[in-house]
Design a protein around this motif. Structure first.
Motif, mmCIF file in Angstrom:
data_model
loop_
_atom_site.group_PDB
_atom_site.id
_atom_site.type_symbol
_atom_site.label_atom_id
_atom_site.label_comp_id
_atom_site.label_asym_id
_atom_site.label_seq_id
_atom_site.Cartn_x
_atom_site.Cartn_y
_atom_site.Cartn_z
ATOM 1 N N PRO A 77 12.702 -5.508 68.104
ATOM 2 C CA PRO A 77 12.658 -4.751 66.846
ATOM 3 C C PRO A 77 12.205 -5.543 65.627
ATOM 4 O O PRO A 77 11.861 -4.950 64.597
ATOM 5 C CB PRO A 77 14.104 -4.288 66.671
ATOM 6 N N GLU A 78 12.191 -6.864 65.716
ATOM 7 C CA GLU A 78 11.895 -7.667 64.527
ATOM 8 C C GLU A 78 10.476 -7.393 64.031
ATOM 9 O O GLU A 78 9.523 -7.350 64.805
ATOM 10 C CB GLU A 78 12.056 -9.153 64.835
ATOM 11 N N GLY A 79 10.339 -7.203 62.725
ATOM 12 C CA GLY A 79 9.023 -7.034 62.120
ATOM 13 C C GLY A 79 8.390 -5.678 62.360
ATOM 14 O O GLY A 79 7.170 -5.542 62.240
ATOM 15 N N ILE A 80 9.193 -4.655 62.682
ATOM 16 C CA ILE A 80 8.671 -3.310 62.896
ATOM 17 C C ILE A 80 9.432 -2.330 62.003
ATOM 18 O O ILE A 80 10.666 -2.371 61.923
ATOM 19 C CB ILE A 80 8.818 -2.872 64.374
ATOM 20 N N HIS A 81 8.694 -1.448 61.339
ATOM 21 C CA HIS A 81 9.288 -0.387 60.531
ATOM 22 C C HIS A 81 9.055 0.940 61.261
ATOM 23 O O HIS A 81 8.003 1.150 61.869
ATOM 24 C CB HIS A 81 8.634 -0.334 59.146
ATOM 25 N N GLY B 90 13.211 3.127 58.257
ATOM 26 C CA GLY B 90 13.744 1.822 57.927
ATOM 27 C C GLY B 90 13.288 0.783 58.931
ATOM 28 O O GLY B 90 12.566 1.094 59.891
ATOM 29 N N PRO B 91 13.694 -0.476 58.738
ATOM 30 C CA PRO B 91 13.402 -1.492 59.747
ATOM 31 C C PRO B 91 13.970 -1.048 61.096
ATOM 32 O O PRO B 91 15.099 -0.550 61.162
ATOM 33 C CB PRO B 91 14.115 -2.735 59.206
ATOM 34 N N LEU B 92 13.193 -1.216 62.155
ATOM 35 C CA LEU B 92 13.620 -0.727 63.460
ATOM 36 C C LEU B 92 14.960 -1.334 63.871
ATOM 37 O O LEU B 92 15.793 -0.640 64.474
ATOM 38 C CB LEU B 92 12.544 -1.043 64.504
ATOM 39 N N ALA B 93 15.180 -2.584 63.551
ATOM 40 C CA ALA B 93 16.442 -3.230 63.924
ATOM 41 C C ALA B 93 17.643 -2.538 63.293
ATOM 42 O O ALA B 93 18.732 -2.520 63.878
ATOM 43 C CB ALA B 93 16.405 -4.708 63.513
ATOM 44 N N ASP B 94 17.458 -1.959 62.106
ATOM 45 C CA ASP B 94 18.554 -1.290 61.405
ATOM 46 C C ASP B 94 18.644 0.200 61.744
ATOM 47 O O ASP B 94 19.739 0.773 61.755
ATOM 48 C CB ASP B 94 18.387 -1.435 59.892
ATOM 49 N N ALA B 95 17.485 0.825 62.000
ATOM 50 C CA ALA B 95 17.449 2.288 62.109
ATOM 51 C C ALA B 95 17.558 2.816 63.526
ATOM 52 O O ALA B 95 17.895 3.987 63.729
ATOM 53 C CB ALA B 95 16.152 2.804 61.476
ATOM 54 N N ALA B 96 17.276 1.993 64.533
ATOM 55 C CA ALA B 96 17.145 2.498 65.909
ATOM 56 C C ALA B 96 18.402 3.207 66.395
ATOM 57 O O ALA B 96 18.342 4.332 66.909
ATOM 58 C CB ALA B 96 16.779 1.352 66.854
ATOM 59 N N ASP B 97 19.564 2.572 66.258
ATOM 60 C CA ASP B 97 20.797 3.171 66.786
ATOM 61 C C ASP B 97 21.123 4.484 66.088
ATOM 62 O O ASP B 97 21.561 5.453 66.738
ATOM 63 C CB ASP B 97 21.964 2.197 66.634
ATOM 64 N N ASP B 98 20.914 4.540 64.783
ATOM 65 C CA ASP B 98 21.177 5.768 64.040
ATOM 66 C C ASP B 98 20.254 6.891 64.507
ATOM 67 O O ASP B 98 20.682 8.040 64.651
ATOM 68 C CB ASP B 98 21.004 5.532 62.542
ATOM 69 N N ILE B 99 18.987 6.575 64.746
ATOM 70 C CA ILE B 99 18.041 7.588 65.217
ATOM 71 C C ILE B 99 18.456 8.108 66.588
ATOM 72 O O ILE B 99 18.432 9.314 66.848
ATOM 73 C CB ILE B 99 16.609 7.020 65.243
ATOM 74 N N VAL B 100 18.848 7.218 67.489
ATOM 75 C CA VAL B 100 19.270 7.638 68.835
ATOM 76 C C VAL B 100 20.469 8.584 68.738
ATOM 77 O O VAL B 100 20.512 9.633 69.397
ATOM 78 C CB VAL B 100 19.611 6.407 69.696
ATOM 79 N N ARG B 101 21.448 8.244 67.917
ATOM 80 C CA ARG B 101 22.638 9.105 67.766
ATOM 81 C C ARG B 101 22.274 10.436 67.111
ATOM 82 O O ARG B 101 22.724 11.511 67.547
ATOM 83 C CB ARG B 101 23.709 8.376 66.946
ATOM 84 N N THR B 102 21.467 10.371 66.059
ATOM 85 C CA THR B 102 21.079 11.585 65.345
ATOM 86 C C THR B 102 20.297 12.520 66.264
ATOM 87 O O THR B 102 20.507 13.740 66.266
ATOM 88 C CB THR B 102 20.236 11.228 64.113
ATOM 89 N N ARG B 103 19.402 11.950 67.040
ATOM 90 C CA ARG B 103 18.593 12.746 67.973
ATOM 91 C C ARG B 103 19.478 13.442 69.003
ATOM 92 O O ARG B 103 19.282 14.624 69.316
ATOM 93 C CB ARG B 103 17.575 11.840 68.664
ATOM 94 N N ALA B 104 20.432 12.720 69.561
ATOM 95 C CA ALA B 104 21.318 13.298 70.571
ATOM 96 C C ALA B 104 22.142 14.442 69.991
ATOM 97 O O ALA B 104 22.311 15.493 70.638
ATOM 98 C CB ALA B 104 22.227 12.214 71.140
ATOM 99 N N ARG B 105 22.659 14.262 68.772
ATOM 100 C CA ARG B 105 23.447 15.339 68.146
ATOM 101 C C ARG B 105 22.594 16.570 67.890
ATOM 102 O O ARG B 105 23.021 17.709 68.127
ATOM 103 C CB ARG B 105 24.058 14.841 66.837
ATOM 104 N N ALA B 106 21.361 16.360 67.402
ATOM 105 C CA ALA B 106 20.482 17.480 67.090
ATOM 106 C C ALA B 106 20.095 18.238 68.359
ATOM 107 O O ALA B 106 20.068 19.480 68.372
ATOM 108 C CB ALA B 106 19.233 16.987 66.362
ATOM 109 N N ARG C 245 3.883 -2.560 62.383
ATOM 110 C CA ARG C 245 4.245 -3.974 62.280
ATOM 111 C C ARG C 245 4.165 -4.409 60.834
ATOM 112 O O ARG C 245 3.175 -4.152 60.144
ATOM 113 C CB ARG C 245 3.296 -4.807 63.145
ATOM 114 N N THR C 246 5.180 -5.118 60.389
ATOM 115 C CA THR C 246 5.221 -5.545 58.989
ATOM 116 C C THR C 246 5.026 -7.047 58.850
ATOM 117 O O THR C 246 4.955 -7.548 57.727
ATOM 118 C CB THR C 246 6.577 -5.147 58.370
ATOM 119 N N ILE C 247 4.967 -7.773 59.961
ATOM 120 C CA ILE C 247 4.704 -9.216 59.896
ATOM 121 C C ILE C 247 3.680 -9.577 60.962
ATOM 122 O O ILE C 247 3.461 -8.818 61.914
ATOM 123 C CB ILE C 247 5.991 -10.061 60.119
#
Length: 247
Positions: free
Chosen positions: A193-197, A214-230, A245-247
């Protein structure tokens, strides 16, 4: 005889172009697929679009059950080909309910040209039936609008791909921006996830729209949970995301 494939955007009647509205009203027959109770909303949305814009009293609407893809066939391409053959047969059976209909239409999510198989299925029909296409707003356009971002950096290319290819093959060479469609398994989790938005959205353009970024490292888990609930709440989900890629 003419089959018109009408791009209807992402389910929001306001995504329809004037060309699409005129095409809907020019038809003798409109076919609406049913995808089972878990995806009844999809047929409901097509009906709602017709209720909103269809003013021609001569246009008939026929619904049909969409065949389910057989996931037991080991070869992926063969599974898809067999499924498309079955869908073409279902179209033919539905058209037979109105044998005098010279102008028949299907309402296609997004645009028939972008990761949609309607044109390939239409090619299986009687070659005497002409095919017309009305373009529509795509989920990719709806996603970039929802996040208010351009899809590309200045002078830079981007690639549209699928979740399966991203998971199986990793990040493609020579490009820093990916638009990922048809991802039922959150393939972004397979990437370092490093360096990916990420800019993610589900039901983009619809009243149910959900977006995260957001940065993939920060947003990935929230997206997975949000997707499952939806998905649990609606019985189905349509989502898409952009990775850069941001770097």
């Amino acid at each position: 005889m003419e089959l018109t494939l009408i791009g209807i955007g992402t389910g929001n009647p306001e995504h329809l172009t004037l060309q699409a509205i005129r095409a809907i009203n020019a038809q003798d027959l409109i076919l609406i697929p049913r995808k089972g109770e878990g995806k009844a909303d999809l047929a409901d949305l097509r009906r709602a679009i017709c209720d909103e814009v269809l003013t021609n009293p001569e246009t008939r609407i026929v619904e049909f059950d969409l065949p389910v893809r057989d996931e037991n066939t080991p070869d992926y391409r063969q599974r898809v080909d067999d499924w498309h053959d079955a869908i073409a047969s279902a179209w033919q059976s539905a058209m037979a309910e109105a044998p005098d209909a010279a102008r028949v239409a299907l309402l296609v999510w997004g645009d028939p040209s972008l990761y949609d198989s309607t044109l390939r299925i239409a090619a299986r029909l009687d070659p005497a039936r002409q095919i017309a296409v009305i373009p529509g707003i795509t989920s990719l356009q709806a996603l970039t609008a929802a996040h208010a971002i351009p899809i590309n950096d200045i002078g830079a290319p981007f690639l549209v791909t699928t979740g399966r290819r991203l998971r199986d093959e990793g990040w493609p060479n020579g490009v820093d921006t990916l638009a990922v469609m048809l991802d039922g398994g959150c393939a972004f989790q397979s990437l370092p996830p490093e360096g990916i938005h990420i800019w993610w959205g589900a039901y983009v353009g619809m009243k149910e729209q959900i977006i995260r970024q957001g940065p993939l490292a920060d947003a990935a888990d929230d997206i997975v949970r949000t997707r499952a609930r939806a998905r649990a709440a609606h019985g189905w989900i349509m989502d898409i995301y952009i990775l850069r890629r941001t770097i």
